[in-house]
Design a protein around this motif. Sequence first.
Motif, PDB file in Angstrom:
ATOM      1  N   MET A   1       0.832  -1.203   0.000  1.00 52.82           N
ATOM      2  CA  MET A   1       0.000   0.000   0.000  1.00 52.82           C
ATOM      3  C   MET A   1       0.872   1.260   0.000  1.00 52.82           C
ATOM      4  SD  MET A   1      -3.216   1.091   0.458  1.00 52.82           S
ATOM      5  CE  MET A   1      -3.037   2.665  -0.325  1.00 52.82           C
TER       6      MET A   1
ATOM      7  N   PHE B   1      -2.477   1.828  -8.584  1.00 51.35           N
ATOM      8  CA  PHE B   1      -3.471   1.309  -7.639  1.00 51.35           C
ATOM      9  C   PHE B   1      -4.139   0.065  -8.197  1.00 51.35           C
ATOM     10  CE2 PHE B   1      -3.681   5.837  -5.924  1.00 51.35           C
ATOM     11  CZ  PHE B   1      -2.885   5.523  -4.828  1.00 51.35           C
ATOM     12  N   GLY B   2      -4.334   0.052  -9.527  1.00 53.09           N
ATOM     13  CA  GLY B   2      -4.906  -1.148 -10.150  1.00 53.09           C
ATOM     14  C   GLY B   2      -4.013  -2.361  -9.925  1.00 53.09           C
TER      15      GLY B   2
ATOM     16  N   ALA C   1      -1.776  -2.785  -7.579  1.00 54.44           N
ATOM     17  CA  ALA C   1      -1.773  -3.150  -6.161  1.00 54.44           C
ATOM     18  C   ALA C   1      -3.046  -3.930  -5.808  1.00 54.44           C
ATOM     19  CB  ALA C   1      -1.658  -1.900  -5.300  1.00 54.44           C
ATOM     20  N   LEU C   2      -4.192  -3.479  -6.326  1.00 51.69           N
ATOM     21  CA  LEU C   2      -5.442  -4.203  -6.065  1.00 51.69           C
ATOM     22  C   LEU C   2      -5.336  -5.644  -6.540  1.00 51.69           C
ATOM     23  CD1 LEU C   2      -8.214  -1.588  -7.018  1.00 51.69           C
ATOM     24  CD2 LEU C   2      -7.894  -2.660  -4.788  1.00 51.69           C
ATOM     25  N   VAL C   3      -4.773  -5.802  -7.762  1.00 53.07           N
ATOM     26  CA  VAL C   3      -4.664  -7.154  -8.311  1.00 53.07           C
ATOM     27  C   VAL C   3      -3.731  -8.004  -7.445  1.00 53.07           C
ATOM     28  CG1 VAL C   3      -3.820  -8.500 -10.270  1.00 53.07           C
ATOM     29  CG2 VAL C   3      -5.275  -6.499 -10.661  1.00 53.07           C
TER      30      VAL C   3
ATOM     31  N   TYR D   1      -3.128  -7.726  -4.186  1.00 56.58           N
ATOM     32  CA  TYR D   1      -3.855  -8.120  -2.973  1.00 56.58           C
ATOM     33  C   TYR D   1      -4.852  -9.229  -3.293  1.00 56.58           C
ATOM     34  CZ  TYR D   1      -2.176  -4.467   0.178  1.00 56.58           C
ATOM     35  OH  TYR D   1      -1.406  -3.691   0.986  1.00 56.58           O
ATOM     36  N   TYR D   2      -5.534  -9.093  -4.420  1.00 57.99           N
ATOM     37  CA  TYR D   2      -6.536 -10.094  -4.795  1.00 57.99           C
ATOM     38  C   TYR D   2      -5.878 -11.458  -5.001  1.00 57.99           C
ATOM     39  CZ  TYR D   2     -10.180 -12.432  -7.456  1.00 57.99           C
ATOM     40  OH  TYR D   2     -11.109 -13.324  -7.888  1.00 57.99           O
TER      41      TYR D   2
ATOM     42  N   GLU E   1     -16.249 -10.810  -5.266  1.00 58.17           N
ATOM     43  CA  GLU E   1     -15.086 -11.491  -4.689  1.00 58.17           C
ATOM     44  C   GLU E   1     -13.875 -10.566  -4.673  1.00 58.17           C
ATOM     45  OE1 GLU E   1     -14.090 -14.321  -3.194  1.00 58.17           O
ATOM     46  OE2 GLU E   1     -16.257 -14.557  -2.900  1.00 58.17           O
ATOM     47  N   PHE E   2     -13.675  -9.874  -5.808  1.00 55.85           N
ATOM     48  CA  PHE E   2     -12.515  -9.000  -5.944  1.00 55.85           C
ATOM     49  C   PHE E   2     -12.564  -7.881  -4.903  1.00 55.85           C
ATOM     50  CE2 PHE E   2      -9.990  -5.560  -7.640  1.00 55.85           C
ATOM     51  CZ  PHE E   2      -8.878  -6.213  -8.147  1.00 55.85           C
TER      52      PHE E   2
ATOM     53  N   SER F   1     -11.992  -9.026  -1.351  1.00 51.61           N
ATOM     54  CA  SER F   1     -10.660  -9.546  -0.993  1.00 51.61           C
ATOM     55  C   SER F   1      -9.578  -8.485  -0.996  1.00 51.61           C
ATOM     56  CB  SER F   1     -10.222 -10.651  -1.956  1.00 51.61           C
ATOM     57  OG  SER F   1     -11.293 -11.427  -2.358  1.00 51.61           O
ATOM     58  N   THR F   2      -9.921  -7.242  -1.346  1.00 54.93           N
ATOM     59  CA  THR F   2      -8.872  -6.225  -1.416  1.00 54.93           C
ATOM     60  C   THR F   2      -9.164  -5.110  -0.416  1.00 54.93           C
ATOM     61  OG1 THR F   2     -10.061  -5.294  -3.305  1.00 54.93           O
ATOM     62  CG2 THR F   2      -8.182  -6.686  -3.798  1.00 54.93           C
ATOM     63  N   PRO F   3      -8.106  -4.417   0.026  1.00 52.62           N
ATOM     64  CA  PRO F   3      -8.279  -3.448   1.118  1.00 52.62           C
ATOM     65  C   PRO F   3      -9.133  -2.253   0.717  1.00 52.62           C
ATOM     66  CG  PRO F   3      -5.955  -3.994   0.805  1.00 52.62           C
ATOM     67  CD  PRO F   3      -6.688  -4.559  -0.363  1.00 52.62           C
TER      68      PRO F   3
ATOM     69  N   LEU G   1      -8.930   0.631   2.001  1.00 51.52           N
ATOM     70  CA  LEU G   1      -8.050   1.799   1.927  1.00 51.52           C
ATOM     71  C   LEU G   1      -7.551   2.015   0.502  1.00 51.52           C
ATOM     72  CD1 LEU G   1      -6.569   3.968   3.614  1.00 51.52           C
ATOM     73  CD2 LEU G   1      -4.699   2.338   3.884  1.00 51.52           C
ATOM     74  N   LEU G   2      -7.153   0.925  -0.127  1.00 53.63           N
ATOM     75  CA  LEU G   2      -6.638   0.997  -1.490  1.00 53.63           C
ATOM     76  C   LEU G   2      -7.753   1.388  -2.459  1.00 53.63           C
ATOM     77  CD1 LEU G   2      -4.203   0.541  -3.290  1.00 53.63           C
ATOM     78  CD2 LEU G   2      -4.626  -1.907  -3.193  1.00 53.63           C
TER      79      LEU G   2
ATOM     80  N   PHE H   1      -8.308   5.119  -2.314  1.00 51.27           N
ATOM     81  CA  PHE H   1      -7.307   5.814  -3.135  1.00 51.27           C
ATOM     82  C   PHE H   1      -7.622   5.663  -4.618  1.00 51.27           C
ATOM     83  CE2 PHE H   1      -4.287   5.498   0.535  1.00 51.27           C
ATOM     84  CZ  PHE H   1      -4.083   6.857   0.662  1.00 51.27           C
ATOM     85  N   PHE H   2      -7.961   4.457  -4.993  1.00 51.46           N
ATOM     86  CA  PHE H   2      -8.233   4.171  -6.402  1.00 51.46           C
ATOM     87  C   PHE H   2      -9.337   5.090  -6.920  1.00 51.46           C
ATOM     88  CE2 PHE H   2     -10.097   1.930  -9.966  1.00 51.46           C
ATOM     89  CZ  PHE H   2      -8.989   1.443 -10.647  1.00 51.46           C
TER      90      PHE H   2
ATOM     91  N   VAL I   1      -8.054   7.891  -9.573  1.00 51.49           N
ATOM     92  CA  VAL I   1      -8.128   7.444 -10.957  1.00 51.49           C
ATOM     93  C   VAL I   1      -9.025   8.357 -11.786  1.00 51.49           C
ATOM     94  CG1 VAL I   1      -8.928   5.580 -12.462  1.00 51.49           C
ATOM     95  CG2 VAL I   1      -7.472   5.072 -10.506  1.00 51.49           C
TER      96      VAL I   1
END
Lengths: 221, 221, 271
Positions: free
Chosen positions: A171, A188-189, A191-193, A195-196, B61-62, B65-67, B69-70, B73-74, B78
């Motif tokens: 993060m 950020f995309g 990073a999301l992937v 984490y997923y 699901e996506f 499973s992801t924070p 916080l992120l 930001f996204f 974006v």
Amino acid sequence: MTIVEFLSTYWPRLLTGTGVTIVQFFLAAFLGVAISLVMGLLKLSPNRMLRGFAISYIEFFRGTSLLVQLFWIFYVLPLFGVSIDKFTAGYVAVGMNIGGYGAELVRGGILSVRKGQWEAALAINLSPAKRMWRIILPQALVNMLPAWGNLMIELLKATALVALISVPDLMFEARQINGSTFLSAQVFGTALVIYYLLARFMITPFMRWLERFMARKLGMV
Amino acid sequence: MFDWKWDFVWEIMPRLLVATGNTLLAAGAGYAIAIVLGLVFALAQRGPSRLLAFVVRELVEFIRSTPLLLQVFFVFFVGPQFGIRLSPWTSGMIAIGLHYACYLSEVYRGGIESVPRGQWEASTALNMSTIQTYRRVIIPQAIPSSLTGMGNYLVGIFKDTPMLSVIGVAELVHTANAIGSEHYRFLEPLTLVGLIFLAISLPAAGLIRLLEGYVRRKLGM
Amino acid sequence: MTQSFDHPLEITGTPPPMVSFRNVCKAYGSLVVLDNLNLDINAGEMVSIIGPSGSGKTTVLRMLMTLEQINGGVIYVDGKPLTHMPKHGKLVPANQRHLRQRRVDIGMCFQHFNLFPHMTALENCMEGPVQVLGMRKPEARARCEELLEMVGMIDKKDQHPSRLSGGQQQRVAIARALAMRPKVMLFDEVTSALDPEVIGEVTEVIRKLVSEHNLTMLMVTHQMGFARDISDRVCFFYGGKIEEQGPPSQIFGNPERERTQQFLSAVREAI
């Protein structure tokens, strides 16, 4: 900048960030599981003091925000002379927070074991500690593992907050890169992937495997 | 407690109370979005289109499973990259509403699935349409079993609002940080924020349990 | 419920009764389950308890196993108090340590078996000897294999309970209780949860115990024929009291009390 160019430039930083996230995850998980076990058992203790302590702990950590707890541990605790570095503060806060939730899972798991098991353990005269450790807890573990799978995902997500006290996790790196490049969608995309992928293809399969493994090991299929 | 300054507490209290209002507003608005969007997600996963169901399932699901916080930001960063400017509040509501919509869709799904198959068959026997069946038969029965989850996530969204502080939503943690850096004192603002969270979330959790019992009795279950 | 009776620190006699209920009372709130129960069971005796549901039958066993606390009176096992302990020449309610010391004399089998699902049949039996009696594993294994042999379960000793039928599980449960070498065995409706065709395999094991071992046994059952065959004495419970007791021939052949007659004819009609 295409995503390929982006990745080929920034992958080392994203990778080290991911590494820090994984380390934070494991340390927090270790601490969280230990706290869950202790607090879950204490909440079932016949001793009112111990029970009260566990209830306070659980209600406090479930009743306030992780971010508040993290900031408090990092900014306020030093005022009491307890100074911890940001890396430790990060996983300690996350672990203690998850411990509050896990304690309820442990307690629920123990209560889900049928009453007859307690009675049979008493009928062969096992000591209270052995009743719990040898008879009840193994069965409670199998019962509560599915819920732990979800909690572990929550734990991974929670580690992202340590970036806010400058622990250089995924993060944090993503934010840094975003700040200097403004390639927000890419960074950020990505990073999301990441984490997923960690959640869906590492934590979830491992927890499913653990569920099957424990059920088989304990012959409770 | 040493070094605890009551006059400072009184000085900052008005600002913290305003921030409490903002926190509650953010939680309420986010939850309203989540409740509606969650139902859309849940029904889409049960709808006639296999493709739509698959896409929504993966999206849920996506996001789960992801924070958060992120995701905050996204959403915030974006948009501008593509010429869309969103205020902190708007991006915050989108992020947190979407995040909790995914959780709530799972709660709804569980509730809908807990209605016995015989209810569908009886509705078919009465020649009810799918929409009629949902509206008149399934959803009324799914509500009681969804209540616990819905209540938990209401408290959950409230405790997650501090994550909006990172994009400048003036909720409690943002305000506490601002006060802290203006006065170089974090002890009082952060501790007070923790106490405010406890003071709201503990009674709220109790209240939700009461409400749950009331609705269950009202529906005769 | 006050303790208005003076109970001795020890019951003497040659030999003393193996189990002795003296003025035992049990209530859940205002619901009286057992009302001033007095019952002596001699060493080696097989006593069956019959009666309508809610008559307090199972409570008798559960109190003796210390699964339930009593509200009045004293239970003695082998002449020494179980529910109480001597202190300054008087009996005071037992603490956990005393209960653990005295429980070694008692074994119990349950209606729903309550085998430990995460252990094999053999491990279930060895748990008590190893963990409670501190026996070495090889020795415990030998003892338990012998018992599993006796109940006819030796070929299934490495199976987990989930792989066993109800009758098989109950036989393992009997072996598990016997592995602790109790002086008193309690059977709480051990055939009630079984399918009719496997009841025989469990009753066979109990028959064998009665004929080959000198155990004191207390059994709650709904199987009148079985109780008649193997008991030395039958107690008919009604409303928290022993309504009538005596040898099976008397209770089943020539009951004196009207309630006993009514109960038995109702049971016979059901068959």
